[in-house]
Write a protein that holds these residues in place. Structure first.
Motif, PDB file in Angstrom:
ATOM      1  N   ALA A  58       0.835  -1.207   0.000  1.00 47.73           N
ATOM      2  CA  ALA A  58       0.000   0.000   0.000  1.00 47.73           C
ATOM      3  C   ALA A  58       0.869   1.257   0.000  1.00 47.73           C
ATOM      4  N   LYS A  59       0.334   2.297  -0.622  1.00 50.35           N
ATOM      5  CA  LYS A  59       1.031   3.600  -0.619  1.00 50.35           C
ATOM      6  C   LYS A  59       0.270   4.611   0.242  1.00 50.35           C
ATOM      7  N   ALA A  60      -1.016   4.320   0.468  1.00 42.11           N
ATOM      8  CA  ALA A  60      -1.844   5.268   1.216  1.00 42.11           C
ATOM      9  C   ALA A  60      -2.885   4.528   2.044  1.00 42.11           C
ATOM     10  N   VAL A  61      -3.244   5.124   3.177  1.00 40.14           N
ATOM     11  CA  VAL A  61      -4.291   4.553   4.026  1.00 40.14           C
ATOM     12  C   VAL A  61      -5.346   5.619   4.319  1.00 40.14           C
ATOM     13  N   VAL A  62      -6.555   5.144   4.626  1.00 39.22           N
ATOM     14  CA  VAL A  62      -7.642   6.072   4.940  1.00 39.22           C
ATOM     15  C   VAL A  62      -8.442   5.507   6.106  1.00 39.22           C
ATOM     16  N   CYS A  63      -9.025   6.383   6.906  1.00 40.07           N
ATOM     17  CA  CYS A  63      -9.977   5.929   7.926  1.00 40.07           C
ATOM     18  C   CYS A  63     -10.999   7.021   8.182  1.00 40.07           C
ATOM     19  N   ALA A  64     -12.148   6.600   8.698  1.00 41.54           N
ATOM     20  CA  ALA A  64     -13.102   7.541   9.284  1.00 41.54           C
ATOM     21  C   ALA A  64     -12.862   7.478  10.783  1.00 41.54           C
ATOM     22  N   SER A  65     -13.162   8.558  11.500  1.00 36.10           N
ATOM     23  CA  SER A  65     -12.845   8.494  12.930  1.00 36.10           C
ATOM     24  C   SER A  65     -13.579   9.529  13.758  1.00 36.10           C
ATOM     25  N   THR A  66     -13.814   9.147  15.030  1.00 35.21           N
ATOM     26  CA  THR A  66     -14.252  10.129  16.012  1.00 35.21           C
ATOM     27  C   THR A  66     -13.026  10.748  16.695  1.00 35.21           C
ATOM     28  N   GLY A  67     -11.832  10.435  16.212  1.00 31.23           N
ATOM     29  CA  GLY A  67     -10.620  11.127  16.661  1.00 31.23           C
ATOM     30  C   GLY A  67      -9.448  10.254  17.054  1.00 31.23           C
ATOM     31  N   ASN A  68      -9.693   9.160  17.740  1.00 36.07           N
ATOM     32  CA  ASN A  68      -8.570   8.336  18.180  1.00 36.07           C
ATOM     33  C   ASN A  68      -7.994   7.466  17.071  1.00 36.07           C
ATOM     34  N   THR A  69      -8.857   6.890  16.257  1.00 40.78           N
ATOM     35  CA  THR A  69      -8.352   6.096  15.135  1.00 40.78           C
ATOM     36  C   THR A  69      -7.521   6.983  14.220  1.00 40.78           C
ATOM     37  N   SER A  70      -7.993   8.210  13.997  1.00 41.57           N
ATOM     38  CA  SER A  70      -7.261   9.104  13.093  1.00 41.57           C
ATOM     39  C   SER A  70      -5.909   9.488  13.682  1.00 41.57           C
ATOM     40  N   ALA A  71      -5.851   9.746  14.997  1.00 40.77           N
ATOM     41  CA  ALA A  71      -4.574  10.087  15.637  1.00 40.77           C
ATOM     42  C   ALA A  71      -3.593   8.924  15.494  1.00 40.77           C
ATOM     43  N   SER A  72      -4.103   7.713  15.703  1.00 41.92           N
ATOM     44  CA  SER A  72      -3.250   6.524  15.640  1.00 41.92           C
ATOM     45  C   SER A  72      -2.813   6.236  14.200  1.00 41.92           C
ATOM     46  N   ALA A  73      -3.762   6.292  13.279  1.00 39.00           N
ATOM     47  CA  ALA A  73      -3.438   6.040  11.863  1.00 39.00           C
ATOM     48  C   ALA A  73      -2.398   7.056  11.389  1.00 39.00           C
ATOM     49  N   ALA A  74      -2.574   8.318  11.782  1.00 39.13           N
ATOM     50  CA  ALA A  74      -1.640   9.366  11.353  1.00 39.13           C
ATOM     51  C   ALA A  74      -0.236   9.072  11.876  1.00 39.13           C
ATOM     52  N   ALA A  75      -0.135   8.646  13.138  1.00 44.00           N
ATOM     53  CA  ALA A  75       1.184   8.393  13.731  1.00 44.00           C
ATOM     54  C   ALA A  75       1.878   7.190  13.088  1.00 44.00           C
ATOM     55  N   TYR A  76       1.151   6.088  12.925  1.00 46.19           N
ATOM     56  CA  TYR A  76       1.769   4.882  12.356  1.00 46.19           C
ATOM     57  C   TYR A  76       2.053   5.063  10.864  1.00 46.19           C
ATOM     58  N   ALA A  77       1.202   5.813  10.158  1.00 45.59           N
ATOM     59  CA  ALA A  77       1.477   6.109   8.752  1.00 45.59           C
ATOM     60  C   ALA A  77       2.740   6.970   8.649  1.00 45.59           C
ATOM     61  N   ALA A  78       2.894   7.912   9.591  1.00 48.13           N
ATOM     62  CA  ALA A  78       4.100   8.748   9.595  1.00 48.13           C
ATOM     63  C   ALA A  78       5.338   7.880   9.805  1.00 48.13           C
ATOM     64  N   LYS A  79       5.250   6.946  10.743  1.00 48.28           N
ATOM     65  CA  LYS A  79       6.383   6.055  11.043  1.00 48.28           C
ATOM     66  C   LYS A  79       6.753   5.229   9.808  1.00 48.28           C
ATOM     67  N   ALA A  80       5.727   4.850   9.024  1.00 46.64           N
ATOM     68  CA  ALA A  80       5.945   3.991   7.857  1.00 46.64           C
ATOM     69  C   ALA A  80       6.109   4.799   6.572  1.00 46.64           C
ATOM     70  N   ALA A  81       6.077   6.123   6.677  1.00 48.65           N
ATOM     71  CA  ALA A  81       6.154   7.015   5.507  1.00 48.65           C
ATOM     72  C   ALA A  81       5.068   6.719   4.473  1.00 48.65           C
TER      73      ALA A  81
END
Ligand code: F0G
Length: 354
Positions: free
Chosen positions: A82-105
């Motif tokens: 994968a090159k990109a990820v997406v999620c819908a969120s009430t806030g925590n999933t998005s915070a987590s997805a953003a951090a792990y996506a950043a770690k994985a570039a």
């Protein structure tokens, strides 16, 4: 590498590798999530006559249990190219997805209900470099949109409908059993999109099947009264609760959560916002700062106690799913305001009544 022999929790993939759907070739994207504190509550134990433990999943790297699932979902996304990820969120999933996506570039996009995300969660999502798109609608609408996007475009969905999320989140149940050297009698958890309770049941079931534990706990999930579709037995069009993390009217893992409650002889119940806020303040006064939605588990414990539905001496675990700093508004609103004092010790002492 850390120094040989230096003790450091390695993250849930390395700690529980043999229980997870990964191979030696799966690249591990980790922020060393999991290994969170299980803290005994003396006051809740005394009040309920049970042995009450709080599983503080707010101590994860991005401040919520989502990291347990995200390490696996992002690792598998990388493995699958994968090159990109997406999620819908009430806030925590998005915070987590953003951090792990950043770690994985990886590129990360999140869809959130406009104006309904706690400030800390929005800050996290932005600072980790995700694209934030606000949807004029609630979480349920945002999730439909995210699913649709992932069906049609080359982007991996990392909501809990991605099965790797639940596989990762089940490690909370492993940690609880490992710490207690048994399963608790009751396991209480907030319910929003209903993935977490389903994942915990998966974890207990894995341990039961392997003979690590001999009795599973009864699972009790708690929705907020104004956002309690599973309790009502039908979707809620316009869910309302101060616990924005669980403001969800049509949970994706509805059936799985119901099965978890049924098979374990537990239930999915509702607690009011008033009960949630009282529980929120109460655990904070014990030193654990959890966000309002997290406190639904403790509100549920007190609710079961008030109704006479607890057995004396039962071992009970309440999961505190997210950190209080994410949503400080409620902490400040309910507290005595700071006072200004003159800068000399005598004045301070007088103020403090010393
Ligand atoms: N507690 C917190 C702090 C949450 O953020 C969530 C869900 C839940 C409990 C409920 O867990 O959805 O697995 O039943 N938050 C999701 C999100 C929906 O987008 O961050 P669930």
């Amino acid at each position: 590498m850390t120094a040989a022999g230096a003790p450091q929790w390695r993250g849930i993939i390395e700690e529980y590798r043999e229980w997870l759907p990964i191979t030696a070739d799966t690249p591990v994207v980790t922020l060393r999530e999991g290994g969170t504190p299980l803290v005994r509550s003396e006051t809740l134990s005394a009040e309920t006559g049970c042995d009450v433990w709080l599983k503080y999943d707010g101590a994860n790297p991005t401040g919520s249990f989502k990291d347990r699932g995200m390490t696996l979902a992002i690792s598998k996304a990388i493995e699958e190219g994968a090159k990109a990820v997406v999620c819908a969120s009430t806030g925590n999933t998005s915070a987590s997805a953003a951090a792990y996506a950043a770690k994985a570039a990886l590129t990360c996009a999140v869809l959130v209900p406009k104006g309904k995300i706690a400030l800390g969660k929005m800050a996290q999502t932005l600072v980790h470099g995700a694209r934030v798109l606000e949807v004029d609608g609630n979480f349920d609408a945002a999730l439909e949109l995210a699913k649709d996007l992932a069906d049609r475009y080359p982007v991996t969905l990392v909501n809990s409908v991605n099965r790797f999320r639940l596989e990762g989140q089940k490690t909370a149940a492993f940690e609880i059993c490992d710490a207690l050297a048994r399963a608790p009698d009751l396991h209480l958890v907030p319910v929003g999109n209903a993935g977490n309770i389903s994942s915990h049941w998966l974890g207990y079931s894995d341990y039961l099947e392997a003979g690590v534990i001999h009795e599973p706990p009864r699972l009790f999930g708690f929705q907020a009264k104004g956002a309690a579709p599973i309790v009502l037995g039908e979707p809620v069009k316009d869910p309302q609760t101060i616990a924005t993390a669980i403001r969800i009217g049509n949970p994706a893992s509805w059936e799985k959560a119901l099965s978890a409650a049924k098979e374990s002889e537990g239930a999915i119940l509702a607690v009011t916002d008033r009960e949630i806020l009282a529980a929120y303040r109460r655990v904070a006064r014990e030193g654990l700062f959890a966000e309002p939605a997290s406190a639904a588990s403790v509100a549920g414990l007190l609710h079961l106690h008030a109704e006479g539905n607890l057995t004396a001496d039962a071992t009970v675990v309440c999961v505190l799913t997210g950190h209080g700093l994410k949503d400080p508004e409620w902490a400040i609103a309910g507290a005595a305001q700071p006072q200004t004092v003159r800068g000399d010790p005598a004045a301070v002492a007088t103020e403090l009544g010393l």
